[in-house]
Motif scaffolding. Structure first.
Motif, mmCIF file in Angstrom:
data_model
loop_
_atom_site.group_PDB
_atom_site.id
_atom_site.type_symbol
_atom_site.label_atom_id
_atom_site.label_comp_id
_atom_site.label_asym_id
_atom_site.label_seq_id
_atom_site.Cartn_x
_atom_site.Cartn_y
_atom_site.Cartn_z
ATOM 1 N N PRO A 260 49.627 36.936 38.206
ATOM 2 C CA PRO A 260 49.884 37.648 39.457
ATOM 3 C C PRO A 260 48.734 37.502 40.441
ATOM 4 N N ASP A 261 49.034 37.791 41.662
ATOM 5 C CA ASP A 261 48.032 37.807 42.732
ATOM 6 C C ASP A 261 46.959 38.833 42.367
ATOM 7 N N ARG A 262 45.680 38.386 42.367
ATOM 8 C CA ARG A 262 44.576 39.302 42.028
ATOM 9 C C ARG A 262 44.558 40.520 42.948
ATOM 10 N N ARG A 263 45.056 40.336 44.175
ATOM 11 C CA ARG A 263 45.064 41.458 45.122
ATOM 12 C C ARG A 263 45.967 42.584 44.653
ATOM 13 N N LEU A 264 46.941 42.252 43.778
ATOM 14 C CA LEU A 264 47.843 43.287 43.266
ATOM 15 C C LEU A 264 47.067 44.326 42.452
ATOM 16 N N LEU A 265 46.055 43.870 41.711
ATOM 17 C CA LEU A 265 45.241 44.813 40.936
ATOM 18 C C LEU A 265 44.525 45.796 41.863
ATOM 19 N N ILE A 266 43.953 45.280 42.945
ATOM 20 C CA ILE A 266 43.269 46.153 43.910
ATOM 21 C C ILE A 266 44.277 47.115 44.539
ATOM 22 N N ALA A 267 45.456 46.580 44.883
ATOM 23 C CA ALA A 267 46.495 47.425 45.491
ATOM 24 C C ALA A 267 46.889 48.561 44.557
ATOM 25 N N SER A 302 40.315 39.368 33.012
ATOM 26 C CA SER A 302 39.044 38.955 33.606
ATOM 27 C C SER A 302 38.921 39.462 35.036
ATOM 28 N N ALA A 303 40.048 39.426 35.773
ATOM 29 C CA ALA A 303 40.035 39.906 37.160
ATOM 30 C C ALA A 303 39.753 41.403 37.215
ATOM 31 N N LEU A 304 40.322 42.131 36.280
ATOM 32 C CA LEU A 304 40.081 43.582 36.210
ATOM 33 C C LEU A 304 38.591 43.877 36.085
ATOM 34 N N LEU A 305 37.901 43.044 35.303
ATOM 35 C CA LEU A 305 36.456 43.219 35.098
ATOM 36 C C LEU A 305 35.656 42.709 36.296
ATOM 37 N N SER A 306 35.992 41.512 36.779
ATOM 38 C CA SER A 306 35.201 40.909 37.852
ATOM 39 C C SER A 306 35.366 41.640 39.179
ATOM 40 N N LEU A 307 36.503 42.299 39.372
ATOM 41 C CA LEU A 307 36.723 43.061 40.601
ATOM 42 C C LEU A 307 36.121 44.466 40.525
ATOM 43 N N LEU A 310 36.960 48.594 36.478
ATOM 44 C CA LEU A 310 36.869 49.323 35.215
ATOM 45 C C LEU A 310 36.469 50.795 35.384
ATOM 46 N N PRO A 311 35.464 51.119 36.233
ATOM 47 C CA PRO A 311 35.114 52.543 36.394
ATOM 48 C C PRO A 311 36.298 53.397 36.844
ATOM 49 N N ALA A 312 37.122 52.854 37.747
ATOM 50 C CA ALA A 312 38.304 53.596 38.217
ATOM 51 C C ALA A 312 39.313 53.786 37.087
ATOM 52 N N LEU A 313 39.451 52.776 36.219
ATOM 53 C CA LEU A 313 40.357 52.892 35.080
ATOM 54 C C LEU A 313 39.859 53.949 34.096
ATOM 55 N N LEU A 314 38.560 53.975 33.846
ATOM 56 C CA LEU A 314 37.996 54.936 32.894
ATOM 57 C C LEU A 314 38.173 56.375 33.387
ATOM 58 N N GLN A 315 38.226 56.563 34.693
ATOM 59 C CA GLN A 315 38.447 57.912 35.236
ATOM 60 C C GLN A 315 39.823 58.461 34.860
ATOM 61 N N LEU A 316 40.746 57.562 34.521
ATOM 62 C CA LEU A 316 42.111 57.979 34.201
ATOM 63 C C LEU A 316 42.291 58.331 32.730
#
Length: 434
Positions: A260-267, A302-307, A310-316
């Motif tokens: 998928p488009d890496r921008r989707l993860l940010i979105a 890898s995109a999840l890490l490089s972007l 992870l800190p935002a994911l850990l908050q959940l």
């Protein structure tokens, strides 16, 4: 009293419209609805007025039929069977109000009665809806979406209704309307997004939607949604986001789409941040899509890490019971990709955040936490020593007596008891077999 209303309508006096108005108000009562359809000639009389050339009488009769359609008693819906063909006919009329009334009457009738649905299909309801979906009027589009969503939820939909819908022009128009929902017709976009969801989750072969470009189109829509979030988001935006997330998530789970488009993860994380407080149910939808994105895609992990997401994911991890399980599942998807990914995970205060999760009363969350620890210890044995220093040994011991968790807890205890530099149980097994 019901009989008197019917006779007043039948008499043909000048005040027939007034009698119809009184009947409409009376039909808002469920007992009255049932009494009315049992009266001889009641539906025949309404049908006659509904097909009248006098527009005012026709509209008032349509309102009476609409009140009847609200009944939750299948017998009332089935009493309306003689009028279904006329309801379909008037969908192509010139009166916007009459068209809207006919649509919502049909939608209500198909909810309660399989007999009504079975009659409407050969009468051509799907081609008629395919014609109506090209209307320029938002009210009509919403009505079409409502009827279609009720049909697609029927128990016979996978075998009898979805194939007809897929063979029509509806899917292409639905996708276009969903993806233009931010610019116009938000209500219609919401209805059709749910329609697409019902098709995708109840139909195994979604090649047609994929060929129509559903994945890039829905991805682009989510990117647009995320771009609008910092500004003033349209009211009810969360009602569109939810089915769109589900559609995309299920399509990705059913197909081997390209990364998928890496921008989707940010979105996704922008959407999470926006709706976290007011609409927490969307957290689960976003995390489920994130799970499907990361499950079999190393580049996405890898995109999840490089972007630096992870800190935002850990908050959940502590947002809700289901949110905890899903966030842990995404972390497991990343951890199982190997040593490098585990090392990146451990650069965060992850172990300290996992410790309190081991005390949760939810076995599913604890089990997923144990799975994540297993992957971390397997790929980064030094993490086991860190975990022990933080009191992890005691946290694991408390699960030795929990039937569904004891085996995994014991395996982890064996790993943390290993002296530094000693091969793990898995490594020892591999060495013995080589």
């Amino acid at each position: 009293q019901v009989l008197e209303l019917l006779r007043g309508v039948q008499r043909g006096s000048e005040d027939r419209k007034g009698w119809l108005g009184c009947l409409r108000w009376a039909l808002q009562n469920e007992d009255t609805q049932q009494k009315f359809v049992r009266l001889d000639g009641s539906i025949r009389t309404l049908t006659g007025l509904f097909t009248s050339s006098l527009a005012e009488l026709q509209l008032e009769a349509a309102r009476c039929l609409h009140e009847l359609s609200h009944s939750s008693v299948p017998a009332v819906a089935e009493a309306c069977l003689p009028v279904t063909s006329y309801l379909l006919t008037y969908l192509s009329g010139h009166s916007l109000e009459l068209t809207e009334l006919c649509l919502y009457t049909l939608g209500n009738l198909v909810v309660e009665s399989e007999a009504v649905r079975k009659q409407l299909l050969p009468q051509g309801i799907i081609p008629v809806l395919a014609s109506c979906i090209q209307s320029p009027h938002e009210a009509v589009l919403e009505g079409v979406g409502y009827v279609l969503s009720q049909l697609l939820q029927a128990k016979e939909a996978p075998t009898e209704i979805i194939p007809l819908v897929l063979d029509s022009a509806l899917p292409q128009h639905m996708l276009q309307l969903v993806c233009s929902g931010l610019k116009a017709a938000m209500g219609a976009a919401v209805e059709f997004a749910w329609c697409l969801h019902y098709i995708i989750c109840r139909h195994k072969d979604n090649e047609l939607l994929l060929a129509l470009g559903a994945v890039p189109a829905l991805t682009s829509l989510l990117l647009d949604l995320a771009a609008q979030i910092p500004q003033e988001a349209p009211e009810g935006l969360e009602l569109l986001v939810c089915p769109v997330l589900r559609c995309l998530s299920n399509l990705l789970a059913q197909t081997d789409c390209q990364g998928p488009d890496r921008r989707l993860l940010i979105a996704l994380f922008l959407i999470l941040q926006c709706f976290l407080q007011q609409h927490p149910f969307l957290i689960h939808e976003c995390l489920w899509l994130l799970n499907n994105l990361t499950a079999d895609d190393p580049s996405c992990c890898s995109a999840l890490l490089s972007l630096d997401l992870l800190p935002a994911l850990l908050q959940l991890l502590t947002c809700s019971q289901m949110g905890t399980v899903l966030a842990l599942t995404v972390l497991c998807n990343v951890a199982e990709k190997g040593q490098f990914q585990c090392q990146r995970l451990l650069q965060q205060p992850l172990l300290a955040q996992l410790l309190p999760l081991l005390t949760l009363p939810d076995p599913e969350a604890v089990g997923q936490c144990l799975e994540l620890l297993h992957l971390l210890f397997l790929h980064c044995p030094e993490a086991a020593a860190d975990f022990t220093r933080q009191g992890g040994h005691q946290a694991l011991e408390q699960h030795q007596s929990t039937p569904e968790l004891q085996e995994r807890a014991q395996a982890l205890l064996d790993m943390v008891r290993q002296p530094p530099g000693a091969p793990s149980a898995c490594q020892a097994t591999l060495a013995a077999s080589s």
